[in-house]
Design an enzyme around this catalytic site. Sequence first.
Site, mmCIF file in Angstrom:
data_model
loop_
_atom_site.group_PDB
_atom_site.id
_atom_site.type_symbol
_atom_site.label_atom_id
_atom_site.label_comp_id
_atom_site.label_asym_id
_atom_site.label_seq_id
_atom_site.Cartn_x
_atom_site.Cartn_y
_atom_site.Cartn_z
ATOM 1 N N GLU A 101 -2.324 -8.683 -1.448
ATOM 2 C CA GLU A 101 -3.367 -8.557 -0.418
ATOM 3 C C GLU A 101 -4.211 -7.784 -0.192
ATOM 4 O O GLU A 101 -4.952 -7.700 0.608
ATOM 5 C CB GLU A 101 -1.935 -8.125 1.619
ATOM 6 C CG GLU A 101 -1.189 -9.349 0.828
ATOM 7 C CD GLU A 101 -0.558 -7.997 2.054
ATOM 8 O OE1 GLU A 101 0.516 -8.284 2.993
ATOM 9 O OE2 GLU A 101 0.321 -7.267 2.012
ATOM 10 N N LYS A 161 13.465 12.620 6.314
ATOM 11 C CA LYS A 161 13.911 13.788 6.851
ATOM 12 C C LYS A 161 14.380 15.051 6.627
ATOM 13 O O LYS A 161 15.259 15.361 7.050
ATOM 14 C CB LYS A 161 14.369 13.188 8.200
ATOM 15 C CG LYS A 161 13.574 12.211 9.131
ATOM 16 C CD LYS A 161 12.061 13.077 9.765
ATOM 17 C CE LYS A 161 11.537 12.292 11.029
ATOM 18 N NZ LYS A 161 9.914 11.817 10.718
ATOM 19 N N VAL A 187 0.919 -0.996 0.218
ATOM 20 C CA VAL A 187 0.061 0.043 -0.025
ATOM 21 C C VAL A 187 0.524 1.339 0.029
ATOM 22 O O VAL A 187 1.851 1.103 0.621
ATOM 23 C CB VAL A 187 -0.688 0.021 1.259
ATOM 24 C CG1 VAL A 187 -1.904 1.084 1.355
ATOM 25 C CG2 VAL A 187 -1.950 -1.013 1.032
ATOM 26 N N GLY A 188 0.289 2.099 -0.829
ATOM 27 C CA GLY A 188 0.983 4.003 -0.355
ATOM 28 C C GLY A 188 1.115 3.937 -1.926
ATOM 29 O O GLY A 188 0.748 3.941 -3.429
ATOM 30 N N ASN A 189 1.978 5.354 -1.656
ATOM 31 C CA ASN A 189 1.921 6.384 -3.370
ATOM 32 C C ASN A 189 2.256 5.444 -4.136
ATOM 33 O O ASN A 189 2.647 5.844 -5.216
ATOM 34 C CB ASN A 189 2.589 7.098 -3.184
ATOM 35 C CG ASN A 189 1.888 8.314 -2.487
ATOM 36 O OD1 ASN A 189 0.440 8.496 -2.082
ATOM 37 N ND2 ASN A 189 2.188 10.105 -3.046
#
Length: 503
Positions: A293, A407, A269-271
């Site tokens: 999944e 970061k 899942v994700g960008n």
Amino acid sequence: MTGRIRNRQFASKIVSAEEAAGMIEPGENVGMSGFTGAGYPKEVPGALAKRVATSHEQGLPMKVGLWTGASTAPELDGALAEVEGIDLRLPYQSDPVSRAKINAGRLDYTDIHLSHVAQRVWQGIYGELDVAVIEVSGITPDGRLIPSSSVGNNKTWLEQADRVILEVNSWQSEHLDGMHDIYYGTALPPHRKPIPITHPADRIGVPHLECPADKVIAVVETESPDRNAAFTPPDRTSEQIAGHVLDFLELEVRSGRLPRELLPLQSGVGNVANAVLAGLGAGPFDGLTAYTEVIQDGMLQLIESGKLQMASATAFSLSPTAVDRFNRDTAAYRDKIVLRPQEISNHPEVVRRLGCLAMNGIVEADIYGNINSTHLMGSRIQNGIGGSGDFARNAYVSIFVTPSQAKNGDVSAIVPMVSHVDHTEHDVDVVVTEQGLADLRGLSPKKRAERIIDRCAHPDFRPLLHDYFQRAQHSSFGLHTPHLLDESLSWHHRYVQHGSMRG
């Protein structure tokens, strides 16, 4: 009886969420439905959290073991964690309140490969499962349970629990009926038989969950949506990573190592994952399939475009816009999507047989290809390993993706040695950042290091990595996998002490 509860025996057990929560005793293990914010119980967990808070105010300790399919939602994980109501949490979580409690040492958590959970529960590793709290989208006249937007471990929870509480959620589309494939053929050794899936479209079970009515102690009616996070369009970094992955797949096709329609896709899942899926939609590949999944926005779009013929998963993870579209047209997706128990959707046997192309995100990779996908600075859990290990070790090609730094440039995703190992170098074929792609197949450790540094590291950190690697080749205990043991984790130490990995 009501519209979604079409069996009189079950309808006679309708109670409020508060009454149902009152049937869960302190110290019990509770298996709840839910996987990536889909199909989790919406009312009973909140009522249970209030009961826990009241007990604590009265000086009475109350905690429960919380077992799920994967991550759930703030009104479940967050609510129970906030009131210190969880003893042991398994197998995966992504809730910020839970995460903070775990990292503060106030909540025990065990991180498990998702395909292993059911087997360990059958073995009794975690003790008895006292109560199952399961969301369903309906109950048939003959008492079968129509699953909702996730399956997860629900079959196992219903089988193993002494008592069952059902939430019947009328928000879920009634056309989900028929989309699920619940397989009851698994067994512990020595009684195992092959799982007869040879294509993602294969259906080997039944469309409904089974549970004896006399085991059900309460039925709660709800009409509440799943937690659906808004989809963030891919940024430039995600698009660059996706571009490298798509170029790699095209090269594999030209080289004859993959067919033109590729092999079944597995995507975390994700960008970045959505960016790759978007790229596939615009790319040259047709007749695609997925054995994964979670079905997220990009996969739904591929189905709608006709590029993706079939997707097998255990749950949805859709944005509000995509959910609205899916709920309006659920019947149209029913022959294109199948939802299975997670011990089948993630089963190593099936993943290996189908030859899945696995793509998962990470926290960091080291220069030799070991992967940390769960911990920050070696100690703080982020979410969990989820199903990435189920797929990575058994995939036809195992791809790990990440931006090269984090970061605001103070953290490099490529480090001399990972601070925590989830996937060893032996399970990693390809590492990709926005800087480039490193195909590690067939390379010795030193050749892998050269390729990862040159192709994946951010230019700001690349000289530091080259310096470390070159000095390690002169001062290491051995030269097969050269390391400077007194420096290998110094980047992480520097970040913890000074807020930056930069030298």
